[in-house]
Design a protein around this motif. Structure first.
Motif, PDB file in Angstrom:
ATOM      1  N   GLN A 113      17.411   5.342  24.831  1.00  0.00           N
ATOM      2  CA  GLN A 113      17.311   4.962  26.235  1.00  0.00           C
ATOM      3  C   GLN A 113      18.350   3.891  26.545  1.00  0.00           C
ATOM      4  O   GLN A 113      18.566   2.983  25.757  1.00  0.00           O
ATOM      5  CB  GLN A 113      15.899   4.489  26.548  1.00  0.00           C
ATOM      6  N   SER A 138       8.565   6.481  36.150  1.00  0.00           N
ATOM      7  CA  SER A 138       7.911   5.692  35.085  1.00  0.00           C
ATOM      8  C   SER A 138       6.396   5.545  35.315  1.00  0.00           C
ATOM      9  O   SER A 138       5.633   5.370  34.364  1.00  0.00           O
ATOM     10  CB  SER A 138       8.567   4.316  34.948  1.00  0.00           C
ATOM     11  N   ILE A 141       4.565   8.300  33.352  1.00  0.00           N
ATOM     12  CA  ILE A 141       4.825   8.458  31.907  1.00  0.00           C
ATOM     13  C   ILE A 141       3.613   7.986  31.101  1.00  0.00           C
ATOM     14  O   ILE A 141       3.030   6.938  31.376  1.00  0.00           O
ATOM     15  CB  ILE A 141       6.087   7.653  31.508  1.00  0.00           C
ATOM     16  N   ASN A 153       7.403   8.728  25.019  1.00  0.00           N
ATOM     17  CA  ASN A 153       7.189   8.582  26.462  1.00  0.00           C
ATOM     18  C   ASN A 153       7.383   9.925  27.163  1.00  0.00           C
ATOM     19  O   ASN A 153       8.506  10.409  27.295  1.00  0.00           O
ATOM     20  CB  ASN A 153       8.169   7.556  27.033  1.00  0.00           C
TER      21      ASN A 153
END
Ligand code: PTJ
Length: 265
Positions: A113, A138, A141, A153
Motif C-alpha cells: 500500500q 475504507s 473494508i 483488508n
C-alpha cells in the motif's frame, strides 16, 4: 526515442521478443504512474523466467484449468475477481471484460500500500471500462482472519464463495482456503504456495490466460449447471500441477539438446 514516447511504443514489431518487451514496458510504465509496486517489476521478472521454461505458450494443463475455472465461476453465487497492480497494468481491458461477462465484481487488493496507488489503479480500470470497483471505500473494508499482510483488508472477498487471485504472494490463498473459499489462482510458478494451495491453479501467463478465459466463458455459459459441475468435478489440480512440472522438465531437456547442438558447431 521520440521525447515523451511511451517506451512500449518504441519497440519495433519485428523484434524477436516483441511481446515480451511490450509487456515488460507496460510494467515499467505502470510502476512510474504508481499502478505497479516496485516489487511488481521483480515479480514480473520471476514470471518471465517461468514463462520461458514453459515454452511461452498456453499448455494443455493450463487450458484444462482455465475451462474448470470458468465452470466454477459460472456456478458460483458470490464470485469476486481480485485485482492487484501487475494485473491492472498488464491486462486492464481483459480483466474488466471478464468481470462483466461473468457478472463478477472486481476488487482492488494490494500487498504494497502506498499513497496514490489505489487511485492510479482505479483510473486505469475505469479507462478500461469498469463502472463499479470494490476495495476502495475504507469504511467498507473488513479484515480477513489468519492474515497479517495488507491483503487481509477486503470488501466483497469476505463474503465471496469463489475468488480469482491472479499473481499473488503466497499468504492469502492459504487464508482464503481456511475460510472455505474456492480459490482459483493464476501463477506461472507451479511450486508457489499460491499454486499449491489453490483449488484450481492456472499455470500460464495472465496475458494469455484472460483472452482464453473470456473465450471459455462465452462457450460455457450455454451449458446447464450439471454439465458445469461435471467439468469442475472431473478436474484434478494435483495431476494438473504435476503435468505442468513435467512440461518444464521436458522443455529443459529439449533445450539442453538444442544447446548442445549449437555448442558443437
Ligand atoms: O500490486 P500489489 O501491491 O498487490 O503487489 C503485487 C505483487 C505481484 C508485487 C505481489 O503480489 C508479489 O510480490 O507477488 P509474488 O510473491 O512475487 O508472487 C507473484 C507470482 O506471480 C510469482 O509466482 C510469479 O511467478 C507470478 N507471475 C508473475 N508475472 C506473472 C505471473 N503469473 C502469471 N502471469 C504473469 N504475467
Amino acid at each position: 526515442m521520440i521525447p515523451n514516447e511511451k517506451q512500449s511504443e518504441s519497440i519495433p514489431k519485428t523484434h524477436p521478443r516483441y511481446l515480451s518487451l511490450k509487456y515488460r514496458h507496460k510494467i515499467i510504465e505502470g510502476m512510474k504512474n504508481l499502478v505497479v509496486a516496485e516489487a511488481g517489476l521483480i515479480a514480473h521478472g520471476r514470471g518471465e523466467c517461468f514463462d520461458y521454461i514453459l515454452g511461452e505458450k498456453t499448455s494443455i494443463p493450463a487450458k484444462k484449468a482455465i475451462k474448470a475455472a470458468i465452470a466454477a465461476f459460472l456456478l458460483a453465487e458470490n464470485p469476486v475477481i481480485s485485482v492487484n497492480g501487475n494485473v491492472a497494468a498488464l491486462v486492464p481491458i481483459e480483466i474488466v471484460s471478464l468481470g462483466k461477462l461473468l457478472n463478477a465484481p472486481l476488487e482492488i487488493n494490494l500487498f504494497y500500500q502506498k499513497s496514490g496507488r489505489i487511485e492510479a489503479i482505479r483510473e486505469i480500470l475505469h479507462k478500461a471500462g469498469a463502472t463499479k470497483l470494490y476495495g476502495i471505500d475504507s469504511s467498507k473494508i473488513v479484515e480477513l482472519d489468519g492474515l497479517e499482510s495488507n491483503r487481509r483488508n477486503v470488501e466483497l472477498i469476505a463474503d465471496a464463495d469463489t475468488v480469482l487471485v491472479p499473481l499473488e504472494d503466497g499468504d492469502r490463498t492459504e487464508a482464503l482456503k481456511k475460510l472455505n473459499k474456492f480459490v482459483i489462482a493464476v501463477d506461472l510458478n507451479p511450486l508457489s504456495r499460491t499454486a499449491l494451495w489453490a483449488d484450481i491453479t492456472i499455470i500460464d501467463n495472465i496475458i494469455r490466460v484472460l483472452p482464453e478465459m473470456i473465450k471459455n466463458t462465452k462457450e460455457l455459459m450455454k451449458l446447464e449447471k450439471n454439465q458445469l459441475r461435471n467439468i469442475v468435478d472431473k478436474f484434478n489440480n494435483k495431476k494438473n500441477i504435476q503435468d505442468s512440472l513435467d512440461l518444464i522438465i521436458n522443455y529443459i531437456n529439449d533445450q539442453k539438446e538444442l544447446a548442445f547442438e549449437t555448442l558443437k558447431k
